[in-house]
Each structure stands twice: as structure tokens, then as C-alpha cells.
Design an enzyme around this catalytic site. Structure first.
Site, PDB file in Angstrom:
ATOM      1  N   HIS A 189       0.656  -1.168  -0.341  1.00 32.50           N
ATOM      2  CA  HIS A 189       0.166  -0.018   0.151  1.00 32.50           C
ATOM      3  C   HIS A 189       0.928   1.381   0.019  1.00 32.50           C
ATOM      4  CE1 HIS A 189      -2.721   3.067   1.271  1.00 32.50           C
ATOM      5  NE2 HIS A 189      -3.690   2.367   0.782  1.00 32.50           N
ATOM      6  N   GLU A 236      -4.172   1.863  -8.061  1.00 36.25           N
ATOM      7  CA  GLU A 236      -4.731   3.143  -7.775  1.00 36.25           C
ATOM      8  C   GLU A 236      -3.395   4.149  -7.644  1.00 36.25           C
ATOM      9  OE1 GLU A 236      -6.526   2.713  -4.163  1.00 36.25           O
ATOM     10  OE2 GLU A 236      -4.910   1.697  -3.002  1.00 36.25           O
TER      11      GLU A 236
END
Length: 233
Positions: free
Chosen positions: A96, A144
Site C-alpha cells: 500500500h 490506484e
């Protein structure tokens, strides 16, 4: 045996926006929606809440937000894969943007997750990074752009289509999520219609006026969109 995750799915994150009983309340609301709409829902739980959420929900697939790759023994303050798995985590988030990792570390973490029959959920900031990670065969890739996370702006239609195509061209079995900047059920619906296997949100849920209603709205939208996509062929 590794949990089987299928499209459509929805992913709920809380990061450190909420804690304690508020996390459990959100998890139970997401669990109820998962049952109601017959959809797999991933819940990214803080470490301290993994066991409580796992033991007090029926349909949620609980993920740890990160883990190290060490083995039982020494390693004060490291996150032991066996420990999060024993607590009830069925998967783990990898790379992440708030916990970036090198490609060798990503590959090793995916391998360690596989040893424990845990699902691996890898994030990628760019399409190029998503393609590189796809060669390691995680169960899920979430492309993303980091600059969109936590904003009101989702990924462009071109980015969504191209990132899905890029991952699937390497391994069609990898599930592809789209998650940046998700605030509404309409965005969830759009991303599924565009080809995503799943959609996720964190701040868009927990910072909503009514987080419990918002999580149901988004989960319902994921199911509706996938059903409509199937009809459209």
C-alpha cells in the site's frame, strides 16, 4: 485451505480513521450487507481487531494491513505471518502507498502468504508497477494512483480499462480492484461496469455522515453493477 474469493467483491478499509468498538460496528454492518447481497466483502482490519472481527462476523474475509516475512523466533515488533493468520486473517495487503515495499519484498510476502494459504492483495501506484507485480501471481491487484487516495477524484476511465487489461494480459486469474477516491455508490457501480472485479473504499466510508449506511450503499452498488454487467454480456 485458501479462501476462495470471487467477483464481484467489495473491500472495506478503516486505516486509523476509527478504532475500538467503532471498527467492530462497521465490520458487522459490512457483514450484514455481504449476507444480504450475497457478495464477498474483504475487511482490512487493524491488527488489534483481527481476532474480534473474525470471531464476530459471518461472511467477511478479514485481511491484515501488512505483515513481515520473518518466521517464528526472534523479531521484536515485527509482524509475524503465522500470528496474523492464527488471529483470523485470511489475507494480507501488500505494498500500500502508506507502507511501500520493494519488488523483492513484494514477491517474498506473496510467497509467504501462499505458504499459509492466505490471500495476497497487492497495491500498485502505476500500470507499469501493476504489470511487474502480476508476474508474482498475487490473488488481487489494486492499481490506484497514490495521489488520488483519500480524495474525491477516482481513477479515469482510461486508467481503469488499461490497468485491468494490463494485469489480465499477464494472468487472467488475478482479480483486479479499483479503489482510489471512492466516495459514492455511483462510483462503485461505474468501476464494476468498466470491468473491475471489485471496488474498495476507506475514507469515503468512515468519513461519511453515516458510515454504516454508506458501506451498505457501496456493497449494494457492487452487486447491482455486476448483475447488470452480466446481463449486458
Amino acid at each position: 485451505m485458501k479462501t476462495r474469493l470471487k467477483a464481484p467483491f467489495f473491500e472495506v478499509g478503516v486505516k486509523n480513521y476509527i478504532y475500538g468498538d467503532d471498527v467492530l460496528k462497521l465490520a458487522q454492518a459490512a457483514d450484514q450487507a455481504a449476507v444480504k447481497y450475497d457478495i464477498d466483502v474483504i475487511f482490512l482490519a487493524p491488527y488489534v481487531d483481527i481476532r474480534r472481527i473474525s470471531e464476530n462476523t459471518e461472511r467477511l474475509i478479514v485481511f491484515a494491513p501488512y505483515m513481515d516475512t520473518l518466521r517464528p523466533g526472534r523479531g521484536m515488533a515485527d509482524v509475524l505471518p503465522e500470528a496474523v493468520h492464527a488471529a483470523g486473517a485470511e489475507g494480507v495487503v501488500i505494498n500500500h502507498c502508506e507502507r511501500p515495499m520493494t519488488l523483492p519484498a513484494i514477491r517474498e510476502t506473496i510467497r509467504r502468504a501462499g505458504e499459509l494459504d492466505m490471500l495476497s492483495f497487492a497495491c500498485a501506484d502505476t500500470i507499469a508497477e501493476a504489470k511487474a507485480i502480476a508476474h508474482f501471481k498475487p490473488d488481487i491487484i489494486n492499481p490506484e494512483p497514490a495521489e488520488l487516495i483519500g480524495t474525491d477524484s477516482g481513477s479515469s476511465e482510461d486508467f481503469i480499462r488499461e490497468s485491468i487489461r494490463a494485469v489480465k494480459s499477464i494472468d487472467p486469474h488475478i482479480l483486479v480492484e479499483q479503489a482510489a477516491g471512492i466516495r459514492t455508490g455511483e462510483q462503485v457501480y461505474r468501476n464494476i461496469i468498466l470491468g473491475a472485479d471489485g471496488v474498495g473504499a476507506a475514507s469515503g466510508i468512515v468519513n461519511a455522515e453515516d458510515p454504516l449506511a454508506k458501506v451498505e450503499e457501496m456493497i449494494r452498488s457492487a452487486r447491482m453493477a455486476y448483475n447488470d454487467r452480466e446481463v449486458q454480456g
